[in-house]
Write a protein that holds these residues in place. Structure first.
Motif, short mmCIF file in Angstrom:
data_model
loop_
_atom_site.label_atom_id
_atom_site.label_comp_id
_atom_site.label_asym_id
_atom_site.label_seq_id
_atom_site.Cartn_x
_atom_site.Cartn_y
_atom_site.Cartn_z
N SER A 1 0.83 -1.20 0.00
CA SER A 1 0.00 0.00 0.00
C SER A 1 0.87 1.26 0.00
O SER A 1 0.51 2.27 -0.61
CB SER A 1 -0.96 0.00 1.20
OG SER A 1 -0.26 -0.14 2.42
N ALA A 2 2.04 1.21 0.66
CA ALA A 2 2.96 2.35 0.61
C ALA A 2 3.46 2.57 -0.81
O ALA A 2 3.55 3.71 -1.29
CB ALA A 2 4.13 2.11 1.55
N TYR A 3 3.77 1.47 -1.50
CA TYR A 3 4.21 1.58 -2.89
C TYR A 3 3.11 2.20 -3.75
O TYR A 3 3.37 3.07 -4.59
CB TYR A 3 4.56 0.19 -3.43
CG TYR A 3 4.60 0.10 -4.93
CD1 TYR A 3 5.69 0.60 -5.65
CD2 TYR A 3 3.54 -0.47 -5.64
CE1 TYR A 3 5.71 0.54 -7.04
CE2 TYR A 3 3.56 -0.54 -7.02
CZ TYR A 3 4.65 -0.03 -7.71
OH TYR A 3 4.67 -0.09 -9.09
N LEU A 4 1.86 1.79 -3.56
CA LEU A 4 0.75 2.33 -4.34
C LEU A 4 0.60 3.83 -4.11
O LEU A 4 0.33 4.60 -5.05
CB LEU A 4 -0.55 1.61 -3.99
CG LEU A 4 -0.64 0.14 -4.41
CD1 LEU A 4 -1.86 -0.53 -3.80
CD2 LEU A 4 -0.67 0.01 -5.93
N VAL A 5 0.77 4.26 -2.86
CA VAL A 5 0.70 5.69 -2.56
C VAL A 5 1.86 6.42 -3.23
O VAL A 5 1.69 7.50 -3.84
CB VAL A 5 0.73 5.93 -1.03
CG1 VAL A 5 0.91 7.40 -0.72
CG2 VAL A 5 -0.54 5.40 -0.39
N ALA B 1 -1.18 -9.24 -7.00
CA ALA B 1 0.11 -9.91 -6.82
C ALA B 1 1.23 -9.13 -7.52
O ALA B 1 2.35 -9.02 -7.00
CB ALA B 1 0.04 -11.33 -7.36
N GLN B 2 0.93 -8.59 -8.70
CA GLN B 2 1.94 -7.80 -9.41
C GLN B 2 2.30 -6.54 -8.64
O GLN B 2 3.47 -6.12 -8.63
CB GLN B 2 1.42 -7.44 -10.81
CG GLN B 2 1.37 -8.64 -11.76
CD GLN B 2 0.67 -8.33 -13.05
OE1 GLN B 2 -0.25 -7.49 -13.10
NE2 GLN B 2 1.07 -8.99 -14.13
N HIS B 3 1.32 -5.94 -7.99
CA HIS B 3 1.61 -4.77 -7.15
C HIS B 3 2.55 -5.15 -6.01
O HIS B 3 3.46 -4.37 -5.66
CB HIS B 3 0.32 -4.17 -6.59
CG HIS B 3 -0.47 -3.38 -7.59
ND1 HIS B 3 0.11 -2.50 -8.48
CD2 HIS B 3 -1.81 -3.33 -7.84
CE1 HIS B 3 -0.83 -1.94 -9.23
NE2 HIS B 3 -2.00 -2.43 -8.87
N LEU B 4 2.34 -6.33 -5.42
CA LEU B 4 3.24 -6.78 -4.36
C LEU B 4 4.66 -6.95 -4.89
O LEU B 4 5.63 -6.52 -4.25
CB LEU B 4 2.74 -8.10 -3.76
CG LEU B 4 3.70 -8.81 -2.80
CD1 LEU B 4 4.05 -7.93 -1.61
CD2 LEU B 4 3.11 -10.14 -2.34
N ALA C 1 6.18 -3.66 -5.45
CA ALA C 1 6.51 -3.05 -4.17
C ALA C 1 7.83 -3.60 -3.63
O ALA C 1 8.65 -2.86 -3.08
CB ALA C 1 5.38 -3.29 -3.17
N LEU C 2 8.03 -4.91 -3.81
CA LEU C 2 9.30 -5.50 -3.38
C LEU C 2 10.46 -4.93 -4.21
O LEU C 2 11.54 -4.66 -3.68
CB LEU C 2 9.24 -7.02 -3.52
CG LEU C 2 8.33 -7.74 -2.52
CD1 LEU C 2 8.10 -9.19 -2.94
CD2 LEU C 2 8.91 -7.68 -1.11
N GLY D 1 13.84 -2.69 -3.26
CA GLY D 1 15.18 -3.16 -3.57
C GLY D 1 15.30 -4.66 -3.77
O GLY D 1 16.40 -5.17 -3.99
N ILE D 2 14.18 -5.40 -3.67
CA ILE D 2 14.19 -6.85 -3.89
C ILE D 2 13.83 -7.08 -5.35
O ILE D 2 12.68 -6.99 -5.75
CB ILE D 2 13.18 -7.58 -2.98
CG1 ILE D 2 13.38 -7.17 -1.52
CG2 ILE D 2 13.28 -9.08 -3.16
CD1 ILE D 2 14.71 -7.59 -0.94
N ASP D 3 14.81 -7.38 -6.18
CA ASP D 3 14.60 -7.43 -7.63
C ASP D 3 14.13 -8.81 -8.07
O ASP D 3 14.62 -9.82 -7.60
CB ASP D 3 15.90 -7.07 -8.36
CG ASP D 3 15.63 -6.45 -9.72
OD1 ASP D 3 14.45 -6.16 -9.98
OD2 ASP D 3 16.57 -6.28 -10.50
N ASN D 4 13.15 -8.83 -8.98
CA ASN D 4 12.67 -10.09 -9.55
C ASN D 4 11.91 -9.77 -10.84
O ASN D 4 10.69 -9.63 -10.84
CB ASN D 4 11.77 -10.83 -8.56
CG ASN D 4 11.39 -12.22 -9.08
OD1 ASN D 4 11.73 -12.58 -10.21
ND2 ASN D 4 10.71 -12.99 -8.27
#
Length: 314
Positions: free
Chosen positions: A41-45, A110-113, A116-117, A121-124
Motif C-alpha cells: 500500500s505504501a508503494y501504491l501511494v 500480486a503484481q503490485h506486491l 513493491a518489493l 530493492g528486492i529485484d525479480n
C-alpha cells in the motif's frame, strides 16, 4: 533498524532506500502478511501521479488479492525473492475455477506486491513477465458437485463452524452471502420456533424474513451445536452467526477443510456445496420447477448445471 518490523504504510514511506531494503528483507524472512500489505500500500501511494487517493474498495480488493497470493506462494513453497513467472499464478487461479475477472484482479494485486518489493530493492524481473489472460469471459466452466463420499469425509473432519457451512450448502442450498448474513439471535429464534430457518434481508424498516428453508436433522443439530459454542465464547465481537463477515472467509475455511481431508477443492469450490444440494434434490424429484423452488431462484435460468451435476453424482 529493529529486528522485528512493526511499521505502517506511512513508516515504509518514511524510510530511505537503504532502510526500506533492510525492512523488506526482514519482512520476507518473517513472512509477515500484514507488513507485506503495508509495503504494497505504501508503494501504491508512492506511485500516485494525479494526487487522487485510491478508493477504499480498491485497497480492500488488493489486500485480499495479496493475501491470496501469499497463500499460493506458501502452498508452492516458493520464495518472495525468487518467484516464478506470474503466468504460473494466473494459470493456477484459472484451474481453481475462478472467473477471468477474478483472475485478472488477483494477478494485478500480486503484481503490485512484486513491484513493491522491487521498489524496496528486492529485484525479480521474471515474476513480472507478460501474463496471458482470456480475451473474454465466454462460457465459464461449470462447478462440479461434491460426491457423497467427499461430503461424508468433509463432515467427519470439519470443526463445528465449518460443519455448519458445509451443511448449509449441501442440505439447504445456501449461498455464501446467505451464510454470512445469518445472525445469532435470528437463528436461535428460528430453532426455537419450528422446523424452518429463515433468510432475512435488511429493509428500510429493519430486517425482514424473506424466505423459509426447511431444516434437515443434521443441519438443525449443527446449528444448535454452533450456537451453543457462540454462547460460551467470551467477547464475541458482534451478532453474526459466523465468526467473520469477510467475503472470502467461507472460501478459506472450506478450502482448508478440503486440504485436510484430501478432497479436491478445485473445480467445486464453495459453489459446489450448493450445486451438490441442487443435484441431490433433482436426482430425487426429477422436476425442474420443484428444483427452482428448492434453490429459491426466481427464474429457470441456470438450472442446467444442477441437472447436469445430478447425472454425475457418485
Amino acid at each position: 533498524m529493529p529486528q522485528e518490523i512493526n511499521g505502517t504504510p506511512e513508516k515504509w514511506l518514511s524510510y530511505d532506500s537503504e532502510q526500506r531494503l533492510i525492512a523488506a528483507r526482514h519482512t520476507i524472512e518473517a513472512g509477515d502478511p500484514d507488513q507485506l500489505w503495508f509495503l504494497t500500500s505504501a508503494y501504491l501511494v508512492d506511485q500516485q501521479v494525479d494526487g487522487r487517493p485510491i478508493s477504499s474498495h480498491t485497497l480492500h480488493t488488493y489486500r485480499i488479492g495479496v493475501r491470496k497470493f501469499l497463500q499460493f506462494v506458501a502452498e508452492k513453497s516458493a520464495a518472495l525473492d525468487a518467484l516464478p513467472n506470474m503466468q504460473v499464478y494466473a494459470d493456477w487461479l484459472g484451474a481453481s475455477g475462478h472467473s477471468p475477472m477474478t483472475v485478472r484482479t488477483r494477478v494485478t494485486a500480486a503484481q503490485h506486491l512484486v513491484r513493491a518489493l522491487q521498489w524496496a530493492g528486492i529485484d525479480n524481473d521474471l515474476a513480472l513477465q507478460r501474463v496471458g489472460f482470456p480475451q473474454h469471459q465466454g462460457h465459464q466452466k461449470t462447478r462440479r458437485a461434491y460426491t457423497n463420499d467427499e461430503v461424508a469425509r468433509l463432515l467427519r473432519h470439519a470443526d463445528v463452524e465449518t460443519r455448519v457451512m458445509v451443511l448449509l450448502g449441501v442440505e439447504a442450498a445456501f449461498k455464501p452471502a446467505e451464510m454470512l448474513n445469518l445472525r445469532l439471535g435470528e437463528v436461535r429464534h428460528d430453532l426455537n420456533q419450528g422446523p424452518n430457518l429463515c433468510i432475512y434481508r435488511d429493509q428500510p424498516g429493519g430486517r425482514v424474513a424473506v424466505e423459509s428453508v426447511p431444516l434437515s436433522t443434521p443441519l438443525r443439530q449443527a446449528l444448535q451445536q454452533w450456537a451453543a459454542v457462540l454462547d460460551k465464547m467470551p467477547n464475541k465481537p458482534d451478532s453474526r452467526f459466523l465468526l467473520s463477515g469477510r467475503a472470502d472467509y467461507i472460501e478459506d475455511k472450506v478450502r482448508q477443510l478440503c486440504q485436510r481431508t484430501d478432497v479436491q477443492y478445485e473445480g467445486a469450490g464453495v459453489e459446489g456445496l450448493r450445486i451438490t444440494a441442487g443435484a441431490r434434490f433433482y436426482a430425487r424429484v426429477g422436476n425442474k420447477g420443484q428444483l427452482r423452488g428448492f434453490l429459491r431462484m426466481t427464474s429457470s435460468k441456470g438450472l442446467e448445471k444442477y441437472v447436469l451435476a445430478a447425472s454425475q453424482l457418485g
